[in-house]
Design a protein around this motif. Structure first.
Motif, mmCIF file in Angstrom:
data_model
loop_
_atom_site.group_PDB
_atom_site.id
_atom_site.type_symbol
_atom_site.label_atom_id
_atom_site.label_comp_id
_atom_site.label_asym_id
_atom_site.label_seq_id
_atom_site.Cartn_x
_atom_site.Cartn_y
_atom_site.Cartn_z
ATOM 1 N N SER A 5 72.038 -78.171 35.957
ATOM 2 C CA SER A 5 70.868 -78.447 36.791
ATOM 3 C C SER A 5 69.622 -78.032 36.030
ATOM 4 O O SER A 5 69.704 -77.512 34.915
ATOM 5 C CB SER A 5 70.948 -77.683 38.120
ATOM 6 O OG SER A 5 70.708 -76.302 37.918
ATOM 7 N N ASP A 6 68.472 -78.266 36.638
ATOM 8 C CA ASP A 6 67.191 -77.849 36.055
ATOM 9 C C ASP A 6 66.645 -76.597 36.737
ATOM 10 O O ASP A 6 65.455 -76.288 36.620
ATOM 11 C CB ASP A 6 66.159 -78.973 36.178
ATOM 12 C CG ASP A 6 66.498 -80.163 35.293
ATOM 13 O OD1 ASP A 6 67.072 -79.937 34.216
ATOM 14 O OD2 ASP A 6 66.193 -81.303 35.680
ATOM 15 N N LEU A 7 67.496 -75.863 37.443
ATOM 16 C CA LEU A 7 67.032 -74.676 38.158
ATOM 17 C C LEU A 7 66.504 -73.597 37.223
ATOM 18 O O LEU A 7 65.711 -72.751 37.641
ATOM 19 C CB LEU A 7 68.172 -74.103 39.009
ATOM 20 C CG LEU A 7 68.633 -74.971 40.184
ATOM 21 C CD1 LEU A 7 69.861 -74.355 40.841
ATOM 22 C CD2 LEU A 7 67.519 -75.135 41.198
ATOM 23 N N TYR A 8 66.928 -73.624 35.962
ATOM 24 C CA TYR A 8 66.452 -72.619 35.018
ATOM 25 C C TYR A 8 64.933 -72.681 34.849
ATOM 26 O O TYR A 8 64.299 -71.696 34.458
ATOM 27 C CB TYR A 8 67.129 -72.806 33.660
ATOM 28 C CG TYR A 8 66.619 -73.989 32.871
ATOM 29 C CD1 TYR A 8 65.688 -73.803 31.854
ATOM 30 C CD2 TYR A 8 67.038 -75.279 33.153
ATOM 31 C CE1 TYR A 8 65.207 -74.878 31.132
ATOM 32 C CE2 TYR A 8 66.566 -76.354 32.448
ATOM 33 C CZ TYR A 8 65.648 -76.161 31.433
ATOM 34 O OH TYR A 8 65.163 -77.236 30.733
ATOM 35 N N PRO A 45 57.702 -79.820 41.840
ATOM 36 C CA PRO A 45 58.200 -80.426 40.597
ATOM 37 C C PRO A 45 59.376 -79.645 40.039
ATOM 38 O O PRO A 45 59.567 -78.461 40.353
ATOM 39 C CB PRO A 45 56.979 -80.358 39.664
ATOM 40 C CG PRO A 45 56.113 -79.284 40.222
ATOM 41 C CD PRO A 45 56.330 -79.284 41.704
ATOM 42 N N ASP A 46 60.159 -80.314 39.198
ATOM 43 C CA ASP A 46 61.311 -79.649 38.593
ATOM 44 C C ASP A 46 60.879 -78.407 37.818
ATOM 45 O O ASP A 46 61.554 -77.384 37.837
ATOM 46 C CB ASP A 46 62.046 -80.619 37.662
ATOM 47 C CG ASP A 46 62.747 -81.727 38.435
ATOM 48 O OD1 ASP A 46 63.073 -81.518 39.613
ATOM 49 O OD2 ASP A 46 62.944 -82.810 37.858
ATOM 50 N N VAL A 51 62.297 -69.735 33.312
ATOM 51 C CA VAL A 51 61.918 -69.730 31.898
ATOM 52 C C VAL A 51 61.367 -71.089 31.505
ATOM 53 O O VAL A 51 61.469 -72.070 32.248
ATOM 54 C CB VAL A 51 63.128 -69.379 30.993
ATOM 55 C CG1 VAL A 51 63.674 -67.997 31.305
ATOM 56 C CG2 VAL A 51 64.229 -70.429 31.131
ATOM 57 N N GLN A 52 60.806 -71.152 30.294
ATOM 58 C CA GLN A 52 60.272 -72.392 29.744
ATOM 59 C C GLN A 52 61.415 -73.319 29.302
ATOM 60 O O GLN A 52 62.514 -72.861 28.973
ATOM 61 C CB GLN A 52 59.374 -72.082 28.548
ATOM 62 C CG GLN A 52 58.017 -71.526 28.926
ATOM 63 C CD GLN A 52 57.145 -72.582 29.593
ATOM 64 O OE1 GLN A 52 57.060 -73.718 29.140
ATOM 65 N NE2 GLN A 52 56.488 -72.202 30.667
ATOM 66 N N PRO A 53 61.158 -74.649 29.282
ATOM 67 C CA PRO A 53 62.216 -75.605 28.889
ATOM 68 C C PRO A 53 62.815 -75.343 27.513
ATOM 69 O O PRO A 53 64.007 -75.590 27.298
ATOM 70 C CB PRO A 53 61.481 -76.957 28.924
ATOM 71 C CG PRO A 53 60.373 -76.769 29.903
ATOM 72 C CD PRO A 53 59.929 -75.336 29.734
ATOM 73 N N ALA A 54 62.020 -74.815 26.574
ATOM 74 C CA ALA A 54 62.519 -74.596 25.219
ATOM 75 C C ALA A 54 63.644 -73.565 25.160
ATOM 76 O O ALA A 54 64.390 -73.518 24.176
ATOM 77 C CB ALA A 54 61.372 -74.154 24.307
#
Length: 251
Positions: free
Chosen positions: A24-27, A244-245, A31-34
């Motif tokens: 998922s995109d819950l992270y 937003p995600d 934290v940042q996407p990188a």
């Protein structure tokens, strides 16, 4: 079973990390996407460590059973009844699985109005200067961070006469003044700071509601002065949107 506690805990934490980062995109709440690859690798390593610990515990138990069988005359199985080797650890240690289960089943939400209010009066010292020209056309989509920087520190007043569109969540002062707000992060949620714009001419949605506000900048004070902060926006429309995600802006 208590001997498997460390293995279970490692596996649960690893599974929780994988759930929020790989499946998922819950992270993005934390934290940042990188940083996603590092989370995925960490989750896999923790799960594998849990499996390895469980295998080692199982192997040790099998070895103890064989030693006991060899030591019991005539193969008397009653000689080893209730026999254990070494401490199994306190039962209270199983409570350590609760945070891991909570992260696995109920990931905490992104930071919201409470965090923004705690940081609302803190902002970095910046000098007044010029900014690159804004794109042509109206409305211009800006982040809260960029809007605030231009509104407070741009000596050329590049926002004057332009229609802008800002997306963030609602925060409110005790006197009823409300803001569209976004949290800015460099690395993760732990270093978050807030950017906000006062919204004028429109009714306030409930606190923490995500909205897109379209309007024009309402200049106040001289660039870089206390009167210029927080920047204000004369709203022409306020539209509720889904979170937003990635709820944060890059600082």
């Amino acid at each position: 079973m208590r001997r498997y506690g460390p293995a279970v805990l490692l596996a649960l934490v690893g599974a929780a990390i994988l759930r929020v980062s790989l499946f998922s995109d819950l992270y993005l709440r934390y934290v940042q996407p990188a940083l996603r690859p590092y989370l995925v690798v960490s989750g896999v390593v923790l799960v594998l460590l849990g499996v390895a610990v469980a295998v080692l515990v199982r192997t040790a138990e099998d070895g103890e059973v064989q030693e006991d069988d060899l030591g019991a005359p005539g193969g008397d199985t009653h000689a080893t009844a209730g026999h254990t080797h070494g401490p199994a650890g306190p039962r209270v240690a199983w409570f350590l699985t609760l945070p891991a289960l909570a992260l696995l089943l109920f990931p905490p939400p992104a930071l919201g109005s409470y965090s923004a209010e705690r940081e609302a009066d803190r902002r970095a010292e910046r000098g007044v200067g010029t900014f690159p020209a804004l794109p042509a056309g109206n409305p211009v989509d800006l982040t809260l961070g960029e809007f605030g920087s231009r509104a407070v520190y741009d000596s050329d007043r590049s926002l004057a006469g332009r229609t802008v569109r800002l997306t963030g969540f609602v925060t409110r002062d005790a006197d009823g003044t409300w803001y569209v707000t976004r949290l800015l992060v460099s690395c993760c949620a732990a270093d978050a700071s807030s950017a906000r714009a006062e919204v004028r001419g429109a009714a306030a949605p409930p606190v923490d509601t995500w909205v897109t506000v379209t309007g024009t900048w309402h200049p106040e004070g001289e660039p870089g002065s206390d009167a210029a902060w927080p920047p204000a926006l004369d709203a022409t429309s306020v539209q509720r949107v889904r979170q937003p995600d990635n709820p944060y802006e890059k600082r």
